[in-house]
Design a protein around this motif. Structure first.
Motif, PDB file in Angstrom:
ATOM      1  N   ASN A 230       0.826  -1.210   0.000  1.00 35.89           N
ATOM      2  CA  ASN A 230       0.000   0.000   0.000  1.00 35.89           C
ATOM      3  C   ASN A 230       0.858   1.256   0.000  1.00 35.89           C
TER       4      ASN A 230
ATOM      5  N   GLU B  90      -3.268   0.996  -7.107  1.00 37.03           N
ATOM      6  CA  GLU B  90      -3.307   0.075  -5.989  1.00 37.03           C
ATOM      7  C   GLU B  90      -2.388  -1.102  -6.294  1.00 37.03           C
TER       8      GLU B  90
ATOM      9  N   ARG C 151      -5.881  -2.849   3.859  1.00 34.89           N
ATOM     10  CA  ARG C 151      -6.081  -1.412   3.638  1.00 34.89           C
ATOM     11  C   ARG C 151      -7.121  -0.848   4.602  1.00 34.89           C
TER      12      ARG C 151
END
Length: 321
Positions: free
Chosen positions: A18, A30, A278
């Protein structure tokens, strides 16, 4: 996107996919870690004067979903992108040549083990200053990913040019204003000239080595990911995807093997674990609630799979936030 007339060098190391995705400013993307182990990446970045040049290295397989920066032409030059049995068509990236990324479009591809590549991104405003209308129009006609396999000698020449530029900035070789301006102009002309040689002139000559990237297998994988990305489908299984896309299970399995190098169940489990990670980093919501939302109803199973992929527990990840 590019307003600074000077070139700025930076280097960033990340131990989380991330963080690696966010390290590159101006790109919406991403990254998902696909294999277990301690993640490590490095980013070297030169930006300014209408261009970006960056080198990314990963020590583990990573899937990338990215939106190209506005008003820019971007190409990928591989340093080490082993095909791992996957065709360029399925991977959507060229392992032995260059890839012209879709103009202001989206791209999805999977990096193999120990991937290393350079991306050159040039603003259209800069290209307008340096190119005649014919060359510029030829570049702007490309609306999707294209690949061109280069002879080994030509690819090595391009790799040496890019690595030499990065090394000069890493070592601080540009020390005064005159040399910085001279190197800036030299770099602009070298990168734009290489792009023209590799794309426009080859394409206009009818060279059949140029080919659009992506195929039916790549399309099926992208549609599968889009399906499970919908809120109501985040816990969907392989059979649910086959039913929704009207794709036989055998075809789905083969498509994922060709594009990602792994079975769909394993890939989708890694994808959900990354998405849970995330959420854990971005919120204070209970970890069990997050895990259940992404299809992990058994806390012990989620904990085991999470630790196996990321090398730490979800509660240790929460401490980062």
């Amino acid at each position: 996107m590019f307003h600074d007339p000077t070139l700025v060098y930076s280097q960033i190391h990340s131990r989380d996919a991330n963080m690696a995705a966010r390290a590159l400013l101006g790109w919406k993307q991403e990254y998902d870690q696909l294999d277990g182990g301690e993640f490590c990446s490095s980013l070297e970045h030169i930006s300014g004067a209408g261009m970006q040049l960056f080198r990314e290295c990963f020590n583990l397989p990573v899937s990338q979903s990215a939106s190209m920066p506005d008003n820019c032409i971007s190409v990928v030059v591989p340093l080490d992108l082993s095909a791992q049995g996957n065709s360029d068509q399925a991977r959507n990236i060229c392992a032995n040549g260059i890839t012209l990324l879709p103009y202001e479009g989206d791209v999805f591809w999977v990096c193999g083990q120990t991937s290393d590549y350079v991306v050159v991104s040039l603003s259209v405003d800069l290209l307008k200053q340096l190119l005649c209308d014919g060359d510029l129009n030829a570049l702007m006609q490309a609306q999707r990913s294209y690949a061109f396999n280069l002879p080994v000698k030509h690819l090595q020449q391009l790799q040496r040019l890019l690595l030499s530029v990065l090394n000069d900035y890493r070592q601080g070789c540009v020390t005064d204003l005159f040399s910085a301006e001279l190197q800036q102009r030299s770099l602009q002309h070298a990168l734009v000239g290489s792009l023209l040689d590799l794309y426009v002139h080859q394409h206009e000559s009818g060279n059949k080595e140029w080919r659009p990237l992506g195929n039916q297998h790549h399309y099926i994988v992208r549609e599968s990911i889009a399906y499970i990305s919908q809120d109501e489908n985040q816990s969907a299984g392989v059979l649910d995807i086959c039913k929704a896309l009207n794709v036989p299970r055998r075809t789905l399995n083969y498509s994922f093997e060709r594009v990602t190098g792994m079975a769909p169940s394993r890939y989708l489990r890694s994808l959900r674990l990354n998405r849970a990670r995330r959420e854990i980093l971005a919120s204070s919501e209970p970890i069990g609630t997050i895990a259940e939302r992404f299809g992990f109803s058994h806390a012990g199973y989620f904990g085991k799979e999470y630790r196996q992929l990321f090398g730490e527990s979800a509660s240790q990840t929460r401490q980062w936030s």
